[in-house]
Design a protein around this motif. Structure first.
Motif, PDB file in Angstrom:
ATOM      1  N   MET A   1       0.853  -1.170   0.000  1.00  0.00           N
ATOM      2  CA  MET A   1       0.000   0.000   0.000  1.00  0.00           C
ATOM      3  C   MET A   1       0.892   1.224   0.000  1.00  0.00           C
ATOM      4  O   MET A   1       1.792   1.352   0.828  1.00  0.00           O
ATOM      5  N   PHE A  17      -7.546   4.966   0.811  1.00  0.00           N
ATOM      6  CA  PHE A  17      -7.736   3.847   1.732  1.00  0.00           C
ATOM      7  C   PHE A  17      -8.910   2.975   1.286  1.00  0.00           C
ATOM      8  O   PHE A  17      -8.879   1.756   1.439  1.00  0.00           O
ATOM      9  N   GLN A  19      -9.759   2.267  -1.688  1.00  0.00           N
ATOM     10  CA  GLN A  19      -9.305   1.382  -2.765  1.00  0.00           C
ATOM     11  C   GLN A  19      -8.708   0.086  -2.222  1.00  0.00           C
ATOM     12  O   GLN A  19      -8.562  -0.883  -2.950  1.00  0.00           O
ATOM     13  N   HIS A  20      -8.374   0.096  -0.942  1.00  0.00           N
ATOM     14  CA  HIS A  20      -7.820  -1.093  -0.299  1.00  0.00           C
ATOM     15  C   HIS A  20      -8.820  -1.721   0.669  1.00  0.00           C
ATOM     16  O   HIS A  20      -8.452  -2.569   1.491  1.00  0.00           O
ATOM     17  N   LEU A 136      -5.042  -4.419   7.827  1.00  0.00           N
ATOM     18  CA  LEU A 136      -3.904  -3.969   7.022  1.00  0.00           C
ATOM     19  C   LEU A 136      -2.863  -5.080   6.908  1.00  0.00           C
ATOM     20  O   LEU A 136      -2.343  -5.338   5.824  1.00  0.00           O
ATOM     21  N   ILE A 139      -4.007  -7.647   4.419  1.00  0.00           N
ATOM     22  CA  ILE A 139      -3.819  -7.185   3.040  1.00  0.00           C
ATOM     23  C   ILE A 139      -2.361  -7.360   2.634  1.00  0.00           C
ATOM     24  O   ILE A 139      -2.060  -7.832   1.542  1.00  0.00           O
ATOM     25  N   LYS A 140      -1.452  -6.999   3.522  1.00  0.00           N
ATOM     26  CA  LYS A 140      -0.028  -7.144   3.208  1.00  0.00           C
ATOM     27  C   LYS A 140       0.344  -8.606   3.013  1.00  0.00           C
ATOM     28  O   LYS A 140       1.122  -8.945   2.128  1.00  0.00           O
ATOM     29  N   THR A 143      -0.963  -9.841  -0.344  1.00  0.00           N
ATOM     30  CA  THR A 143      -0.123  -9.270  -1.401  1.00  0.00           C
ATOM     31  C   THR A 143       1.199 -10.009  -1.481  1.00  0.00           C
ATOM     32  O   THR A 143       1.671 -10.343  -2.570  1.00  0.00           O
TER      33      THR A 143
END
Length: 153
Positions: A1, A17, A19-20, A136, A139-140, A143
């Motif tokens: 991000m 934010f 968008q995530h 968060l 998400i990381k 990814t």
């Protein structure tokens, strides 16, 4: 991000934010990361070159003194730069946000109530921050796994 610009307004932050997959409230909670650390003068000196009606005039003088030491001079986001607490939100309520992207959280009607809530209730901030930070981290991790799979192909 990608990190947001120190000059973003609340609409830009909410969009970025969002968008995530983060809500405006989660974005404000995550911004509470600024309760620890400092900003370099180069990231906030633009607020000092013209009158910023969203910046406390006495605090502007303090920031100007900081910048008199050059672009790399550092100023804490709040008065307890090494403590994880809710004083960052107190600073925003007092118009003492260091970055434009900080102060906009209080000046925007879309995020002001979250800032007020966190300034008044540290436990609520801690809970919301923890939940948003876990999202968060998820998400990381997703990814990272996608990158590993792509690299393995």
């Amino acid at each position: 991000m990608n990190l947001s610009s120190p000059n973003f307004n609340a609409s830009h932050l909410i969009k970025m934010f969002g968008q995530h997959g983060f809500s405006a409230q989660e974005m404000v909670a995550l911004s509470g990361d600024h309760t620890i650390g400092v900003a370099r003068c180069s990231s906030f000196k633009n607020r000092l070159t013209k009158v910023d009606s969203n910046l406390n005039s006495e605090f502007a003088k303090t920031l100007s003194r900081t910048c008199s030491d050059g672009n790399n001079a550092e100023h804490p986001f709040d008065e307890t730069r090494n403590d994880f607490d809710n004083l960052y939100f107190d600073a925003l309520v007092s118009s003492n946000g260091v970055l434009t992207s900080d102060q906009t959280l209080f000046t925007s009607p879309r995020t002001r109530n979250f800032v007020n809530s966190y300034a008044q209730n540290q436990a609520l901030f801690f809970l919301d921050f923890q939940q948003a930070k876990m999202s968060l981290l998820d998400i990381k991790e997703v990814t990272r796994v996608k990158l590993e799979i792509t690299a393995a192909k």
